[in-house]
Design an enzyme around this catalytic site. Structure first.
Site: not given
Ligand code: SDX
Length: 432
Positions: A366, A308
């Site tokens: 989710d 998140h």
């Molecule tokens: C919702 O914003 C809100 O409030 C949203 C929400 C709401 O109520 O409105 O809470 C609802 O959208 C919840 C999120 C649902 N999405 C998912 O579950 C999809 C999977 N999650 C990721 O796509 C990600 O965690 C996000 C999109 C939720 C957050 O993305 P960020 O903050 O841009 O984080 P990032 O992509 O920069 O990740 C940081 C690191 C990265 O690795 P490094 O570059 O540091 O090596 O964490 C890793 C990412 O690769 N990472 C994950 C991951 N999520 C982040 N690695 C594996 N699996 C994951 N799910």
């Protein structure tokens, strides 16, 4: 606002640049950069808005490190345990929990705007039978502005609130009609004597050939899920609603923009993606393989329902939903639900892995919600539609809050330009 100051020194700037610092009622201070470009010729650079407050708001407060979520100051745990979705919708819109007469009036207003214009029913016929229901939601919600001209004058407070009630009231009716189009069954009209969620369940699952009785367990579980999904500060879809609304666009177009943004798998579309992921993993023997894929930078696979932007600790909603999941499955005599067991094992494995712990990647709202929706008979394609119905309460509340702010202006971010410098046009016969 406070009288704190921040000072910026940078190469090429004369002396220190003084910036005001604003303090909210709780949470981090914000450095005011409104005058930075005018006074120093500088932009700030923050793609994805990781450190940017786009507005001030009194609706929802989140502390990602402590796993805190409050609607108008009330902890989500208390609202989940004691409130109802329409009471929470009133709280989000008006800032206070309603008294008895206020809740009755609010409920009456919502439940007497549930019908949609009969011409709108023909919109669904224009979609292919297997169109994703979110595609129908985006199209039909946006088209509401073609019907309700008496609630699109943004300068008229009565228009604004009527539009807000119409949107909260009609989302379930539109959602159920989209579902009926998918399954090839006749549309079921709303019944205003039912609860908000009971009405939705009946419009989705009742058929002309037999009576439909709303299951109280499903009604309570869905109402609780709607409370948990109602708002969440400046998430992508709410920010979309605010940005579209800042141009003076009508509320129906604004909420259609919110629906479109929510659909993305990185946002509200994740609940559907979690079920697809669990089914792809198949069984616990595959968990290690998929955990490795999630950790591999070269592999696009992500652990859906994990991570998140704000919560670097457990999403408080995920904890509540996991408990509700257990209760629903036990009451449905499905307590050994293989998907739930697989999700629990996957969560346990991830939360013992440094990759996830170092990055603060925990289950989010989710991760478990789809399992409950499926157990309640909601098809996967409708999971994000459920999210959109609930989030409409938050979207309209932020839209109203923005329009009530006399200082609000059109949102127009700038950019760091990295393209070509000035160059002259070349006739085609002179191009290399
Ligand atoms: C919702 O914003 C809100 O409030 C949203 C929400 C709401 O109520 O409105 O809470 C609802 O959208 C919840 C999120 C649902 N999405 C998912 O579950 C999809 C999977 N999650 C990721 O796509 C990600 O965690 C996000 C999109 C939720 C957050 O993305 P960020 O903050 O841009 O984080 P990032 O992509 O920069 O990740 C940081 C690191 C990265 O690795 P490094 O570059 O540091 O090596 O964490 C890793 C990412 O690769 N990472 C994950 C991951 N999520 C982040 N690695 C594996 N699996 C994951 N799910």
């Amino acid at each position: 606002m406070s009288d704190k100051k921040a000072f910026l020194e940078c190469d090429g700037c004369e002396g220190k640049i003084e910036l005001a610092v604003h303090s909210g009622s709780v949470g981090p201070d914000s450095v005011d950069i409104t005058r930075l470009y005018a006074e120093a010729g500088l932009f700030t650079f923050d793609p994805g808005f990781l450190s940017t407050a786009s507005c001030s708001s009194a609706i929802t407060y989140i502390d990602g490190d402590k796993g805190i979520l409050r609607y108008r100051g009330y902890p989500i745990e208390q609202l989940a345990a004691k409130s109802t979705f329409l009471e929470v919708a009133h709280l989000l819109m008006y800032g206070e929990l309603p008294k008895v007469d206020q809740l009755d009036e609010f409920t009456d207003m919502v439940m007497h705007h549930t019908m949609i214009n009969q011409s709108l029913q023909r919109f669904f016929q224009g979609f292919h039978y297997d169109a994703h229901p979110m595609a129908m939601m985006v199209g039909v919600v946006g088209s509401l502005s073609g019907f309700y001209h008496d609630s699109i004058n943004m300068r008229d407070d009565a228009h604004r609130h009527l539009a807000a009630f119409r949107l909260i009231a009609k989302m379930p009716t539109i959602a159920a009609a989209a579902y009926k189009h998918n399954v090839g069954e006749p549309v079921v009209y709303p019944r205003n004597d039912l609860s908000y969620v009971g009405n939705l369940l009946r419009m989705m699952f009742s058929r002309p050939c037999e009576e439909y009785i709303v299951d109280p367990l499903a009604e309570r579980a869905m109402d609780l899920l709607f409370i948990l999904h109602a708002d969440h500060e400046q998430n992508a879809s709410t920010s979309s609603v605010r940005l579209v609304g800042s141009s003076g666009a009508n509320p129906f177009a604004c909420i259609a923009a919110g629906v479109a943004s929510l659909w993305g798998p990185a946002h509200g579309g994740a609940n559907e993606a979690v079920l697809d992921m669990l089914e792809e993993i198949g069984d616990a023997s595959q968990i290690d393989k998929y955990i490795d894929k999630a950790k591999d930078r070269n592999d696009p696979f992500r652990l859906m329902g994990f991570g998140h932007r704000v919560y670097k600790n457990y999403d408080p909603r995920a904890k509540i939903i996991r408990e509700v999941c257990l209760q629903v499955l036990e009451k449905l005599a499905d307590s050994n639900n293989p998907l739930f067991e697989l999700a629990r094992r996957l969560e346990e494995r991830a939360l013992h892995d440094d990759y996830f712990l170092e990055r603060g990647l925990y289950p989010n709202v989710d991760f478990y919600s789809g399992i409950i929706y499926r157990a309640l008979g909601i098809p996967e394609s409708m999971f994000t539609v459920m999210f959109a119905i609930a989030r409409t309460a938050g979207w309209v509340s932020h839209w109203l809050e923005m329009l009530d702010d006399p200082k609000h202006r059109i949102g127009r971010p700038r950019q760091l330009y990295v393209g070509a410098d000035r160059r002259d046009y070349l006739p085609i016969d002179q191009r290399a």
